[in-house]
Write a protein that holds these residues in place. Structure first.
Motif, short mmCIF file in Angstrom:
data_model
loop_
_atom_site.label_atom_id
_atom_site.label_comp_id
_atom_site.label_asym_id
_atom_site.label_seq_id
_atom_site.Cartn_x
_atom_site.Cartn_y
_atom_site.Cartn_z
N HIS A 197 0.49 -1.31 9.49
CA HIS A 197 0.30 -2.41 10.30
C HIS A 197 1.97 -3.03 10.80
O HIS A 197 1.87 -3.80 11.63
N GLY A 198 2.69 -2.50 10.09
CA GLY A 198 4.47 -2.58 10.22
C GLY A 198 4.56 -4.00 9.48
O GLY A 198 5.82 -4.41 9.57
N ASN B 62 8.46 0.30 3.65
CA ASN B 62 8.18 -1.10 3.85
C ASN B 62 8.32 -2.03 2.77
O ASN B 62 8.22 -3.13 2.90
N VAL B 63 8.76 -1.63 1.60
CA VAL B 63 8.98 -2.39 0.42
C VAL B 63 10.46 -2.97 0.09
O VAL B 63 11.30 -1.94 0.05
N TYR B 64 10.87 -3.99 0.46
CA TYR B 64 12.20 -4.48 0.19
C TYR B 64 12.99 -4.24 -1.24
O TYR B 64 13.94 -3.76 -1.33
N PHE B 65 12.14 -4.65 -2.18
CA PHE B 65 12.70 -4.70 -3.36
C PHE B 65 11.54 -4.25 -4.27
O PHE B 65 10.40 -4.74 -4.08
N SER C 223 1.35 6.08 8.06
CA SER C 223 1.42 5.70 9.61
C SER C 223 1.89 4.38 9.77
O SER C 223 1.94 3.63 8.61
N ASN C 224 2.43 3.77 10.88
CA ASN C 224 2.87 2.45 11.09
C ASN C 224 2.80 2.25 12.41
O ASN C 224 3.43 2.77 13.45
N GLY D 57 11.40 -0.64 17.34
CA GLY D 57 10.68 0.62 16.80
C GLY D 57 10.26 0.31 15.27
O GLY D 57 10.65 -0.82 14.56
N THR D 58 9.89 1.28 14.56
CA THR D 58 9.20 1.20 13.27
C THR D 58 10.09 1.80 12.37
O THR D 58 9.71 1.67 11.12
#
Length: 553
Positions: free
Chosen positions: A179-180, A218-221, A343-344, A425-426
């Protein structure tokens, strides 16, 4: 260095304001969600409740209270999933002054359990199936009534999972990414997915096949604390690509099971009591030297230290386990490997990181050895420089605000800037740097949290981020020499109540001597206060300067 004022006396002329730039330091953040969960044969009551309680009382924590909620996942007699969410402890989310929400995820009724070798309740569901139930709850604006129509997913999130909980939070992160939504931190403690091929006992108790834990785009750390010291009933964990992987090599005593001692190891990085107790076992001071490396300072600078709440530098090149082992920054996006999201749809926008970078700063420790905290200084009619990185798959509107209490749910924040943002964009992240004027008619002197809100243009989905630094709006320091009789006079200093000022003196502007530290104590916090200090005026060509000093909280 701090902001300076310099005043030369001789002809009794007033001096000018000088500013010195400081380096940026990462500190403890506010307004976030921390989700903690278990694996096979465990519940939240055993060690997770004590861990959350200790996190809520962590010594470098911004604010004085926190909110603790529990989510239960079970099935009914028809085999359908049933969920329940309720307030457990602390302060209701809409009244919490730190804005920090702890969510304890209990899926013990569907995770599998072994009472004894003769009484085993096998796992019937994969962690993907459990994630299919949990993720919609995090997106549900009505899950927690105290949040007033806001979803947990609106806030920066750290997810912590032990054993099967490791691959579970990995799957939840993947589904949020669809879902972003960015996940600030994924913390896996001895991750162990079910795989019946691992052993005969596992084929009986955990016959389903879980996906391997992974770190997605989508994981920063990400950080992973794992061991392979056990055998038989004592399970082992796994390193995970893209994370800061810290292998635990010595875990004597405690539970006498290394797999359980891995979450006691993490508890010991939050709880510094002598001994630390997680509800099931004790970690004694005598064991800390073997559990933690020298660089980890008996657990003080390990594990939870590298969360946003802990405030440690996640960009550090330090190798806590020794030369040749992982660096902390290995877990950062852009350095650590990431798996592409299958997917995103980009429906949720993100403020990925937010900081204030004003020249004047206070840096201080809440307690020796813990992370440095930082307060940026701004002045009425001056500017506050804000930098942010964001991803908005569908475009969005951006607000930056100052908040007296770091709680986005109670509506008392003061919006100081806003603008429309183009779609990224994603697969891209854009950066913003803005100098925002501090309007004294809008913002009273005092200390604030710096926050940002981004709302998708198309979906109206909103996410919030708070900076790791606070902002102090202060009256500019003013120095005035007032002559008196017989070579005496007064050095008048005007500054903000609640702060101290350090006075230095010099005859040549190169060598400065301490002339005393004075406290602005009267009046409301942050409001201008005048201090008059007697001085001798019998030495011509003497310069004075002053800078703010923030008292230790």
């Amino acid at each position: 260095m701090h902001n300076l004022l310099s005043l030369r006396f001789g002809n009794l002329k007033r001096g000018a304001v000088l500013f010195a730039v400081l380096s940026l330091a990462l500190t403890a953040s506010a307004a976030r969600v921390t989700l903690i969960t278990h694996g096979f044969n465990s519940t939240v009551d055993e060690w997770i409740v004590p861990m959350a309680d200790r996190m809520a009382n962590y010594t470098s924590f911004w604010g004085t209270n926190a909110s603790i909620y529990q989510i239960n996942i079970s099935t009914n007699s028809a085999g359908q999933f049933v969920t329940d969410a309720f307030f457990l402890d602390g302060t209701a989310a809409n009244r919490c002054n730190s804005g920090n929400i702890f969510v304890l995820l209990d899926w013990s009724n569907v995770a599998g359990k072994a009472v004894s070798l003769a009484e085993i309740y096998p796992a019937q569901y994969t962690v993907t199936q459990i994630a299919d139930v949990v993720t919609p709850l995090l997106l549900d604006a009505n899950l927690i009534s105290d949040m007033g129509g806001h979803a947990l997913a609106e806030f920066p999130m750290q997810m912590i999972g032990h054993s099967r909980g490791g691959p579970l939070i990995s799957e939840i992160a993947r589904q949020l990414g669809a879902h972003g939504i960015w996940v600030d931190q994924l913390t896996m403690i001895d991750p162990h997915p079910c795989d019946p091929a691992n052993s005969f006992l596992e084929s009986i108790g955990c016959p389903v096949l879980d996906p391997q834990p992974a770190v997605f785009a989508n994981v920063y750390f990400a950080d992973d604390y794992w061991q392979n010291l056990g055998s038989g009933l004592d399970l082992t964990g796994l390193p995970v690509a893209g994370a800061y992987n810290r292998q635990l090599t010595s875990l004597p005593n405690g539970y006498n099971f290394n797999h359980s001692n891995s979450h006691l190891w993490y508890h010991g990085t939050i709880d510094f009591a002598s001994p630390a107790f997680d509800g099931g076992a004790y970690l004694y001071d005598s064991d800390r030297a073997s559990w933690y490396s020298t660089a980890e300072t008996n657990g003080l600078r390990a594990g939870f230290f590298y969360s946003q709440l802990g405030g440690g530098d996640r960009n550090s090149t330090n190798q806590p386990a020794g030369a040749g082992t992982a660096e902390i920054r290995d877990g950062l996006i852009g350095i650590g490997a990431r798996q592409a999201l299958p997917s995103n749809d980009g429906t949720w926008p993100n403020v990925v990181q937010l900081s204030a970078i004003n020249p004047g700063r206070f840096e201080f420790n809440s307690e020796p050895g813990l992370a440095v905290r930082e307060v940026n200084v701004g002045y009425p009619n001056g500017t506050l420089t804000v930098t942010a990185s964001y991803q908005a798959g569908q475009g969005g509107s951006w607000q930056v605000f100052l908040d007296p209490d770091a709680n986005d749910l109670n509506g008392n924040e003061i919006v100081i800037g806003q603008e429309a943002l183009e779609a990224t964009g994603t697969a891209a992240v854009s950066n913003i740097v803005r100098a925002i004027t501090i309007n004294p008619a809008q913002i009273a002197n005092g200390e604030y949290y710096l926050g940002s809100r981004i709302t998708s243009t198309q979906s109206t989905k909103t996410r919030v981020q708070y900076a790791p630094q606070k902002v102090a709006v202060l009256a500019p320091l003013q120095l005035t020499i007032l002559p008196g009789g017989n070579g005496a006079g007064t050095l008048e200093v005007i500054g903000s109540s609640g702060y101290d000022t350090a006075i230095d003196a010099s005859t040549d502007l190169s060598v400065w001597q301490d002339a005393g530290t004075y406290s602005f104590t009267s009046g409301a916090f942050g409001e201008p206060v005048t201090i008059d200090n007697p001085i001798l005026l019998d030495q011509p060509g003497l310069f004075f300067r002053a800078h703010y000093v923030r008292p230790t909280p």
